[in-house]
Design an enzyme around this catalytic site. Structure first.
Site, PDB file in Angstrom:
ATOM      1  N   VAL A 118     -12.429  -3.442  22.237  1.00 51.63           N
ATOM      2  CA  VAL A 118     -12.047  -2.813  23.717  1.00 51.63           C
ATOM      3  C   VAL A 118     -12.764  -1.522  24.005  1.00 51.63           C
ATOM      4  O   VAL A 118     -13.151  -1.267  25.123  1.00 51.63           O
ATOM      5  CB  VAL A 118     -10.499  -2.759  23.902  1.00 51.63           C
ATOM      6  CG1 VAL A 118     -10.166  -2.171  25.291  1.00 51.63           C
ATOM      7  CG2 VAL A 118      -9.842  -3.866  23.551  1.00 51.63           C
ATOM      8  N   ARG A 130     -15.802  -8.013  15.788  1.00 50.32           N
ATOM      9  CA  ARG A 130     -16.008  -8.268  17.213  1.00 50.32           C
ATOM     10  C   ARG A 130     -16.473  -6.933  17.765  1.00 50.32           C
ATOM     11  O   ARG A 130     -16.349  -5.932  17.138  1.00 50.32           O
ATOM     12  CB  ARG A 130     -14.699  -9.073  17.659  1.00 50.32           C
ATOM     13  CG  ARG A 130     -13.551  -7.932  17.460  1.00 50.32           C
ATOM     14  CD  ARG A 130     -12.590  -8.139  18.323  1.00 50.32           C
ATOM     15  NE  ARG A 130     -11.470  -6.972  18.524  1.00 50.32           N
ATOM     16  CZ  ARG A 130     -10.755  -6.548  17.512  1.00 50.32           C
ATOM     17  NH1 ARG A 130     -10.451  -7.384  16.407  1.00 50.32           N
ATOM     18  NH2 ARG A 130      -9.791  -5.446  17.766  1.00 50.32           N
ATOM     19  N   ARG A 156      -7.246   3.477  28.817  1.00 49.02           N
ATOM     20  CA  ARG A 156      -6.718   1.967  29.307  1.00 49.02           C
ATOM     21  C   ARG A 156      -5.477   2.123  30.375  1.00 49.02           C
ATOM     22  O   ARG A 156      -4.634   2.523  30.186  1.00 49.02           O
ATOM     23  CB  ARG A 156      -6.277   1.388  27.955  1.00 49.02           C
ATOM     24  CG  ARG A 156      -7.246   1.125  26.945  1.00 49.02           C
ATOM     25  CD  ARG A 156      -6.708   0.273  25.918  1.00 49.02           C
ATOM     26  NE  ARG A 156      -7.718   0.401  24.718  1.00 49.02           N
ATOM     27  CZ  ARG A 156      -7.273  -0.599  23.718  1.00 49.02           C
ATOM     28  NH1 ARG A 156      -6.700  -1.486  23.814  1.00 49.02           N
ATOM     29  NH2 ARG A 156      -8.205  -0.461  22.990  1.00 49.02           N
ATOM     30  N   GLU A 162       1.031  -1.249  -0.077  1.00 47.21           N
ATOM     31  CA  GLU A 162      -0.021   0.083   0.169  1.00 47.21           C
ATOM     32  C   GLU A 162       0.996   1.334   0.152  1.00 47.21           C
ATOM     33  O   GLU A 162       2.064   1.238   0.621  1.00 47.21           O
ATOM     34  CB  GLU A 162      -0.745   0.086   1.309  1.00 47.21           C
ATOM     35  CG  GLU A 162      -1.951  -0.802   1.400  1.00 47.21           C
ATOM     36  CD  GLU A 162      -2.706  -0.864   2.606  1.00 47.21           C
ATOM     37  OE1 GLU A 162      -3.720  -1.344   2.865  1.00 47.21           O
ATOM     38  OE2 GLU A 162      -2.325  -0.031   3.736  1.00 47.21           O
ATOM     39  N   LYS A 210      -3.552   0.377  21.494  1.00 45.42           N
ATOM     40  CA  LYS A 210      -4.366   1.889  21.878  1.00 45.42           C
ATOM     41  C   LYS A 210      -4.266   2.257  23.383  1.00 45.42           C
ATOM     42  O   LYS A 210      -4.446   1.299  24.266  1.00 45.42           O
ATOM     43  CB  LYS A 210      -5.725   1.556  21.620  1.00 45.42           C
ATOM     44  CG  LYS A 210      -6.095   1.513  19.997  1.00 45.42           C
ATOM     45  CD  LYS A 210      -7.339   1.073  19.676  1.00 45.42           C
ATOM     46  CE  LYS A 210      -7.655   0.877  18.181  1.00 45.42           C
ATOM     47  NZ  LYS A 210      -8.772   0.130  17.611  1.00 45.42           N
TER      48      LYS A 210
HETATM   49  C1  MV4 Z   1      -0.779   2.047   7.622  1.00 41.40           C
HETATM   50  C2  MV4 Z   1      -0.146   3.316   8.014  1.00 41.40           C
HETATM   51  C3  MV4 Z   1       0.037   4.076   7.015  1.00 41.40           C
HETATM   52  N1  MV4 Z   1      -0.257   3.844   5.662  1.00 41.40           N
HETATM   53  N2  MV4 Z   1      -1.019   1.894   6.212  1.00 41.40           N
HETATM   54  C4  MV4 Z   1      -0.896  -0.078  11.816  1.00 41.40           C
HETATM   55  C5  MV4 Z   1      -1.874  -1.249  12.379  1.00 41.40           C
HETATM   56  C6  MV4 Z   1      -2.431  -1.835  11.248  1.00 41.40           C
HETATM   57  N3  MV4 Z   1      -3.869  -2.180  11.494  1.00 41.40           N
HETATM   58  C7  MV4 Z   1      -2.086  -0.803  10.156  1.00 41.40           C
HETATM   59  N4  MV4 Z   1      -1.332   0.227  10.518  1.00 41.40           N
HETATM   60  C8  MV4 Z   1      -0.980   1.131   9.684  1.00 41.40           C
HETATM   61  N5  MV4 Z   1      -1.156   1.073   8.210  1.00 41.40           N
HETATM   62  C9  MV4 Z   1      -0.819   2.625   5.279  1.00 41.40           C
HETATM   63  N6  MV4 Z   1      -0.950   2.368   3.827  1.00 41.40           N
HETATM   64  C10 MV4 Z   1      -0.066   3.409   9.193  1.00 41.40           C
HETATM   65  C11 MV4 Z   1      -0.380   2.471  10.236  1.00 41.40           C
HETATM   66  C12 MV4 Z   1       0.086   2.868  11.575  1.00 41.40           C
HETATM   67  C13 MV4 Z   1      -0.905   2.927  12.587  1.00 41.40           C
HETATM   68  C14 MV4 Z   1      -2.244   2.905  12.079  1.00 41.40           C
HETATM   69  C15 MV4 Z   1      -3.433   3.158  13.075  1.00 41.40           C
HETATM   70  C16 MV4 Z   1      -2.844   3.572  14.498  1.00 41.40           C
HETATM   71  C17 MV4 Z   1      -1.515   3.648  14.627  1.00 41.40           C
HETATM   72  C18 MV4 Z   1      -0.660   3.143  13.750  1.00 41.40           C
HETATM   73  C19 MV4 Z   1       0.738   3.359  14.102  1.00 41.40           C
HETATM   74  C20 MV4 Z   1       1.521   3.055  13.295  1.00 41.40           C
HETATM   75  C21 MV4 Z   1       1.388   2.887  11.795  1.00 41.40           C
END
Ligand code: MV4
Length: 451
Positions: A295, A292, A338, A200, A237
């Site tokens: 939290v 689901r 939390r 991505e 989180k």
């Molecule tokens: C990303 C991103 C930036 N760009 N995807 C982190 C957990 C997983 N669910 C996906 N994540 C991310 N994906 C793209 N294309 C940044 C993150 C990310 C993040 C996302 C949500 C909350 C905190 C985060 C911390 C670091 C990276």
């Protein structure tokens, strides 16, 4: 409605589910491991079943043992809570085959959303914006580099079977990409038995905003607005709030509509959450769907007045949702902090024996507890021991209430992250609503290193 429900979980979420069951007149059966004999939720349940040794593989993740407890108890349904078996499609399928009701979506939908590439395709088909990137598995490093060069760095390498930050990495060059692709593919094969990878475009400095959805088996789907969950560390989180301090009303509406489109396209039922990344310009992109209860569900309950566990049970029992989208409005502002048994400086878990727990009480303060003042926090499980939830008429009032509550929150015997939480909620940037995923990096860590 069911007359007896087995809760296939532990800690504060087991206690939370028991509470709603009691209010609805449903008898509850808990399962517990040898490490949880004295846990409050085990006492709070009407019945309890010892299912094995402390390690989750020998207890809470052992499908045969959980199903046997359900059968022995005579429960008609199993509520999986979050984590553990909650997003295990094989478990949902087994529960159904045993003639029991799984309180959640179908095993087919769980499996589909568990494959992040399949999920991206469904969302695209539903007209939901997805992060620009590949829509099928990338076969090898050469192909990955070709795609990345065309897309432009930085990109994210992700495992299709991953989620919650496992098997993913941001990269800014073809060298980094080569290492990340191979490393994460190997990890994904080891952890998930599936090495499918995709790429991505990286959304830089995003916010993490998720939409709560609820759908019954009669074609009715609702969204319960958003939760802002950007303040995280190591993909865990720490503070969540609803509504988001960042979203305009227009984007809120659009995201809600997108979430409903996704639900309709999937034929989704029960409660679920659609996670989005939101950039500085309020562009939003589908990230993952959690099939689901989450939290952080209490903050949605506070601002909407809806008991999500009750709705999950009603939907699973085949009832029609008794309210409509137009009946739902956001009332005030809710924040969840939390509480972890961990060191505020190192973030290391701090298991052990509590010697005292004294909680702040007052209007708009809600506690979700896994422990009491004499509990032992086990090293075998997640160190989250409680959630402190506040609800007030405005964000400012909620922050003030949370700050006061944290100052009166007393835990003795183990280390906790209370100090960290106090620092976050009194930070200028937090007060301004400057909540991005790099908050802890940018504002918390520098502040504690100066001490
Ligand atoms: C990303 C991103 C930036 N760009 N995807 C982190 C957990 C997983 N669910 C996906 N994540 C991310 N994906 C793209 N294309 C940044 C993150 C990310 C993040 C996302 C949500 C909350 C905190 C985060 C911390 C670091 C990276």
């Amino acid at each position: 409605m069911f007359s007896k429900v087995l809760i296939a979980n532990r800690g504060e979420i087991a206690a939370r589910i028991i509470r709603t069951c009691k209010r609805l007149g449903i008898t509850t059966a808990a399962v517990y491991s040898e490490a949880d004999q004295d846990a409050p939720y085990v006492r709070e349940a009407d019945e309890s079943y010892l299912i094995g040794k402390p390690r989750v593989n020998e207890s809470y993740l052992n499908i045969d043992k959980v199903v046997k407890a359900a059968k022995d108890s005579g429960a008609e349904a199993i509520h999986p809570g979050y984590g553990l078996l909650s997003e295990n499609a094989g478990f949902a399928k087994r529960v159904k085959e045993e003639g029991l009701t799984f309180v959640g979506p179908s095993s087919e939908v769980i499996a589909k959303m568990g494959d992040k590439i399949a999920a991206r395709n469904v969302m695209k088909q539903a007209g939901v914006p997805v992060v620009p990137g590949t829509m099928k598995a990338v076969e090898n490093v050469e192909e990955a580099i070709e795609i990345a060069e065309e897309m432009g760095y930085p990109v994210m390498v992700k495992a299709a079977a991953g989620g919650g930050g496992i098997g993913m990495q941001a990269v800014s060059s073809s060298d980094e990409l080569t290492k990340a692709f191979e490393g994460n593919q190997k990890r994904a094969k080891t952890f998930f038995g599936d090495g499918k990878m995709f790429i991505e475009k990286q959304i830089v400095n995003p916010r993490h905003i998720e939409i709560q959805v609820l759908a019954d088996h009669h074609g009715h789907a609702l969204h319960l607005f958003e939760r802002e969950c950007s303040i995280q560390r190591r993909h865990q989180k720490v503070i969540e709030e609803a509504p988001s301090p960042f979203l305009s009303e227009k984007t809120r509406q659009k995201m809600g509509e997108s979430a409903l489109q996704a639900v309709r396209t999937l034929g989704y039922t029960n409660a679920g959450t659609i996670e989005f990344l939101v950039d500085e310009k309020e562009n939003y992109y589908f990230l993952e769907m959690n099939t689901r209860l989450q939290v952080e569900h209490p903050i949605t309950e506070e601002i909407t007045g809806i008991d999500l566990v009750e709705q999950q049970l009603r939907v699973a029992a085949g009832e029609v949702l008794s309210f409509k989208q137009k009946d739902l409005i956001i009332e005030g502002h809710a924040i969840e902090a939390r509480i972890y048994a961990e060191d505020s400086n190192t973030f290391y878990p701090s298991p052990g024996q509590l010697s005292r727990l004294s909680l702040p009480h007052g209007d708009g303060i809600r506690h979700e507890l896994a422990v009491d003042g004499t509990s032992i926090v086990s090293p075998y499980y997640d160190p989250m021991i409680a959630k402190l939830v506040v609800h007030a008429p405005s964000r400012e009032a909620a922050i003030e209430q949370l700050t006061t509550a944290l100052h009166h929150y007393e835990i003795e015997g183990i280390k906790s992250n209370i100090m960290m939480l106090k620092r976050i909620v009194t930070n200028d940037q937090f007060l301004k609503g400057n909540t991005t995923t790099s908050f802890i990096q940018d504002y918390y860590l520098p502040a504690i290193s100066q001490q």
